[in-house]
Scaffold this motif. Structure first.
Motif, PDB file in Angstrom:
ATOM      1  N   HIS A  66       0.831  -1.204   0.000  1.00  0.00           N
ATOM      2  CA  HIS A  66       0.000   0.000   0.000  1.00  0.00           C
ATOM      3  C   HIS A  66       0.867   1.255   0.000  1.00  0.00           C
ATOM      4  O   HIS A  66       0.512   2.269  -0.625  1.00  0.00           O
ATOM      5  CB  HIS A  66      -0.933   0.008   1.213  1.00  0.00           C
ATOM      6  CG  HIS A  66      -2.172  -0.810   1.024  1.00  0.00           C
ATOM      7  ND1 HIS A  66      -2.244  -2.132   1.386  1.00  0.00           N
ATOM      8  CD2 HIS A  66      -3.373  -0.493   0.483  1.00  0.00           C
ATOM      9  CE1 HIS A  66      -3.455  -2.601   1.093  1.00  0.00           C
ATOM     10  NE2 HIS A  66      -4.153  -1.626   0.539  1.00  0.00           N
ATOM     11  N   TYR A  69       1.984   1.897  -3.517  1.00  0.00           N
ATOM     12  CA  TYR A  69       0.862   2.400  -4.313  1.00  0.00           C
ATOM     13  C   TYR A  69       0.607   3.875  -4.008  1.00  0.00           C
ATOM     14  O   TYR A  69       0.487   4.702  -4.917  1.00  0.00           O
ATOM     15  CB  TYR A  69      -0.378   1.569  -4.000  1.00  0.00           C
ATOM     16  CG  TYR A  69      -1.555   1.822  -4.917  1.00  0.00           C
ATOM     17  CD1 TYR A  69      -1.733   1.065  -6.068  1.00  0.00           C
ATOM     18  CD2 TYR A  69      -2.501   2.801  -4.631  1.00  0.00           C
ATOM     19  CE1 TYR A  69      -2.815   1.278  -6.914  1.00  0.00           C
ATOM     20  CE2 TYR A  69      -3.578   3.033  -5.458  1.00  0.00           C
ATOM     21  CZ  TYR A  69      -3.743   2.258  -6.602  1.00  0.00           C
ATOM     22  OH  TYR A  69      -4.811   2.490  -7.440  1.00  0.00           O
ATOM     23  N   LYS A  70       0.560   4.198  -2.722  1.00  0.00           N
ATOM     24  CA  LYS A  70       0.280   5.579  -2.314  1.00  0.00           C
ATOM     25  C   LYS A  70       1.400   6.513  -2.754  1.00  0.00           C
ATOM     26  O   LYS A  70       1.142   7.632  -3.231  1.00  0.00           O
ATOM     27  CB  LYS A  70       0.096   5.647  -0.804  1.00  0.00           C
ATOM     28  CG  LYS A  70      -0.289   7.020  -0.279  1.00  0.00           C
ATOM     29  CD  LYS A  70      -0.605   6.969   1.204  1.00  0.00           C
ATOM     30  CE  LYS A  70      -1.039   8.326   1.727  1.00  0.00           C
ATOM     31  NZ  LYS A  70      -1.432   8.280   3.155  1.00  0.00           N
ATOM     32  N   GLN A 234      -7.300   6.669   3.220  1.00  0.00           N
ATOM     33  CA  GLN A 234      -6.018   6.976   3.844  1.00  0.00           C
ATOM     34  C   GLN A 234      -4.882   6.125   3.284  1.00  0.00           C
ATOM     35  O   GLN A 234      -3.797   6.624   3.011  1.00  0.00           O
ATOM     36  CB  GLN A 234      -6.110   6.771   5.364  1.00  0.00           C
ATOM     37  CG  GLN A 234      -4.795   6.843   6.121  1.00  0.00           C
ATOM     38  CD  GLN A 234      -4.017   8.124   5.919  1.00  0.00           C
ATOM     39  OE1 GLN A 234      -2.791   8.102   5.825  1.00  0.00           O
ATOM     40  NE2 GLN A 234      -4.717   9.251   5.865  1.00  0.00           N
ATOM     41  N   LYS A 236      -4.976   3.949   0.469  1.00  0.00           N
ATOM     42  CA  LYS A 236      -4.937   3.690  -0.970  1.00  0.00           C
ATOM     43  C   LYS A 236      -5.640   4.823  -1.732  1.00  0.00           C
ATOM     44  O   LYS A 236      -6.685   4.635  -2.336  1.00  0.00           O
ATOM     45  CB  LYS A 236      -5.603   2.349  -1.277  1.00  0.00           C
ATOM     46  CG  LYS A 236      -5.409   1.833  -2.705  1.00  0.00           C
ATOM     47  CD  LYS A 236      -6.020   0.435  -2.843  1.00  0.00           C
ATOM     48  CE  LYS A 236      -5.908  -0.065  -4.276  1.00  0.00           C
ATOM     49  NZ  LYS A 236      -6.848   0.634  -5.191  1.00  0.00           N
ATOM     50  N   PRO A 237      -5.054   6.022  -1.709  1.00  0.00           N
ATOM     51  CA  PRO A 237      -5.677   7.141  -2.417  1.00  0.00           C
ATOM     52  C   PRO A 237      -5.596   6.949  -3.926  1.00  0.00           C
ATOM     53  O   PRO A 237      -4.744   6.211  -4.425  1.00  0.00           O
ATOM     54  CB  PRO A 237      -4.829   8.343  -1.970  1.00  0.00           C
ATOM     55  CG  PRO A 237      -3.492   7.758  -1.649  1.00  0.00           C
ATOM     56  CD  PRO A 237      -3.777   6.401  -1.072  1.00  0.00           C
ATOM     57  N   GLU A 312      -4.689  14.988   2.398  1.00  0.00           N
ATOM     58  CA  GLU A 312      -4.465  13.654   1.840  1.00  0.00           C
ATOM     59  C   GLU A 312      -5.676  13.089   1.094  1.00  0.00           C
ATOM     60  O   GLU A 312      -5.777  11.884   0.881  1.00  0.00           O
ATOM     61  CB  GLU A 312      -3.992  12.662   2.904  1.00  0.00           C
ATOM     62  CG  GLU A 312      -2.580  12.926   3.400  1.00  0.00           C
ATOM     63  CD  GLU A 312      -1.970  11.710   4.070  1.00  0.00           C
ATOM     64  OE1 GLU A 312      -1.039  11.134   3.501  1.00  0.00           O
ATOM     65  OE2 GLU A 312      -2.452  11.336   5.158  1.00  0.00           O
ATOM     66  N   TYR A 314      -6.408  14.038  -2.050  1.00  0.00           N
ATOM     67  CA  TYR A 314      -5.944  13.948  -3.446  1.00  0.00           C
ATOM     68  C   TYR A 314      -7.087  14.064  -4.440  1.00  0.00           C
ATOM     69  O   TYR A 314      -7.048  13.499  -5.526  1.00  0.00           O
ATOM     70  CB  TYR A 314      -5.105  12.687  -3.668  1.00  0.00           C
ATOM     71  CG  TYR A 314      -3.875  12.728  -2.804  1.00  0.00           C
ATOM     72  CD1 TYR A 314      -2.825  13.586  -3.109  1.00  0.00           C
ATOM     73  CD2 TYR A 314      -3.800  11.971  -1.634  1.00  0.00           C
ATOM     74  CE1 TYR A 314      -1.717  13.677  -2.276  1.00  0.00           C
ATOM     75  CE2 TYR A 314      -2.691  12.060  -0.802  1.00  0.00           C
ATOM     76  CZ  TYR A 314      -1.655  12.915  -1.136  1.00  0.00           C
ATOM     77  OH  TYR A 314      -0.562  13.018  -0.303  1.00  0.00           O
TER      78      TYR A 314
END
Length: 369
Positions: A66, A69-70, A234, A236-237, A312, A314
């Motif tokens: 994760h 990814y983030k 939080q 995985k945006p 956060e 995004y």
């Protein structure tokens, strides 16, 4: 496997040996002193983010996949915020000895999932050692026609202020994770204190019971049922390239735009300052998810404050000419939350009862005391 067994270049080769470029602009990828990128007919967009363990992420509650990814998505989001198309990425990581080769494979798995989603090529980077944990530096490179690039300084009086998605969920997800982390470590501390006491008193049976309870805590997983959306926002945006596509399909070019990384209040003030304007934002129009509202009430927090200052998310914050109002109203996933005003009127939040309060930058600031 310890990273030292492979060495720097062995690790890089293991993580990147099957990367295949997706973009014709990627002339040369990983494997040389520099990547070679060619953009003959468009401008190049470059953005860099650093993420530091203990400041930007906590490995107590985010796994390395994760995190990868983030880390990629927050950079990809910046390119979309300029109305561009992300194309390439470089990834630099500093690691302490506690990380293994398998850890880095998980990190790169997350990176590649994010990059594959938006067809971004990983073309280089660096790895080095760290004495203090993990540090990540990612640079994303994109392209856009010069006339299509959207800056923060183009907002004009009477423009509509719009935002994609909903706000505050990522912040409430962080509050939830921090709360459960505090409870977890408090339980461990309490058991250790009791264990120390009974061991000193020679109470063998009680000591064995406490040791068993302590061992079971190592596999403890909080119950997050009904809060999954908050955790997803939080951990995985998602960069909102889908909104950029919708705007292009509708023939709408924003006059100013940026992504909501530090909080809506901070981003609004950035646009107002750089455009030399004011704004009126209506509290009743700020999009907030049901789980966000419930969590804020549970934690005795003002949900509007969370949405304005959490960060956060995004999501994309942008302004469009007032003539595009009907298009914005019909566009799925976009909400008109206010309008731009003359600079002397200031940046104001209009509450549900009609009161007005000056918007102040209370969002994320990593350098404040």
């Amino acid at each position: 496997m310890e990273i030292a067994e492979l060495g720097e270049f062995g690790l890089i080769d293991r993580l990147t040996n099957d990367l295949k470029p997706e973009n014709i602009s990627t002339r040369k990828s990983v494997g040389d002193d520099c990547a070679v990128i060619s953009y003959p007919d468009s401008d190049v967009l470059v953005t860099t983010d650093m993420l530091m363990e203990g400041v930007h992420f906590d490995l107590t509650y985010i796994d390395l996949m994760h995190l990868g990814y983030k880390s990629a998505m927050v950079n990809i989001s910046d390119v979309f915020a300029m109305n561009g198309t992300p194309r390439q990425m470089t990834v630099s990581v500093a690691l302490s000895k506690r990380f293994t080769v398998e850890d880095m494979e998980q990190f790169y798995k997350g990176l590649r999932l994010a990059c594959d989603k938006w067809k971004v090529d990983i073309v280089g980077g660096d790895t080095t050692s760290s004495l203090t944990g993990m540090a990540i530096s990612i640079t994303c490179i994109g392209e856009a026609r010069r006339e299509d690039i959207v800056y923060r300084n183009g907002a004009k009086d009477t423009d509509l202020v719009c935002v994609s998605g909903d706000l505050g969920a990522a912040y409430m997800g962080l509050q939830l994770l921090e709360r459960e982390k505090t409870v977890y470590y408090q339980q461990i501390d309490d058991l250790n204190r009791k264990l120390k006491k009974v061991a000193a008193e020679g109470k063998t049976l009680e000591q064995e019971t406490l040791e068993a309870q302590l061992a079971s805590l190592r596999d403890f997983q909080p119950d997050f049922a009904g809060r999954e959306y908050l955790l997803q926002r939080q951990l995985k945006p998602e960069a909102r390239g889908d909104i950029i596509a919708l705007l292009r399909e509708a023939g709408v070019r924003p006059t100013a735009m940026m992504d909501v990384s530090d909080g809506l209040s901070s981003e609004l003030l950035h646009i107002c300052k750089q455009s030399g304007v004011g704004c009126r934002i209506y509290e009743k129009n700020i999009p907030i998810d049901y789980q966000t509202a419930v969590m804020a009430e549970e934690m005795n927090m003002n949900v509007t404050t969370c949405a304005m200052n959490g960060g956060e998310d995004y999501e994309l914050l942008f302004t469009v000419p007032i003539g595009d109002y009907e298009k914005m109203e019909e566009m799925e996933g976009v909400k008109v939350i206010g309008h731009i005003t003359k600079p002397q009127l200031g940046a104001m939040l209009v509450t549900r009862d009609g009161s007005e309060f000056e918007i102040t930058a209370q969002g994320w600031n990593p350098l404040k005391k």
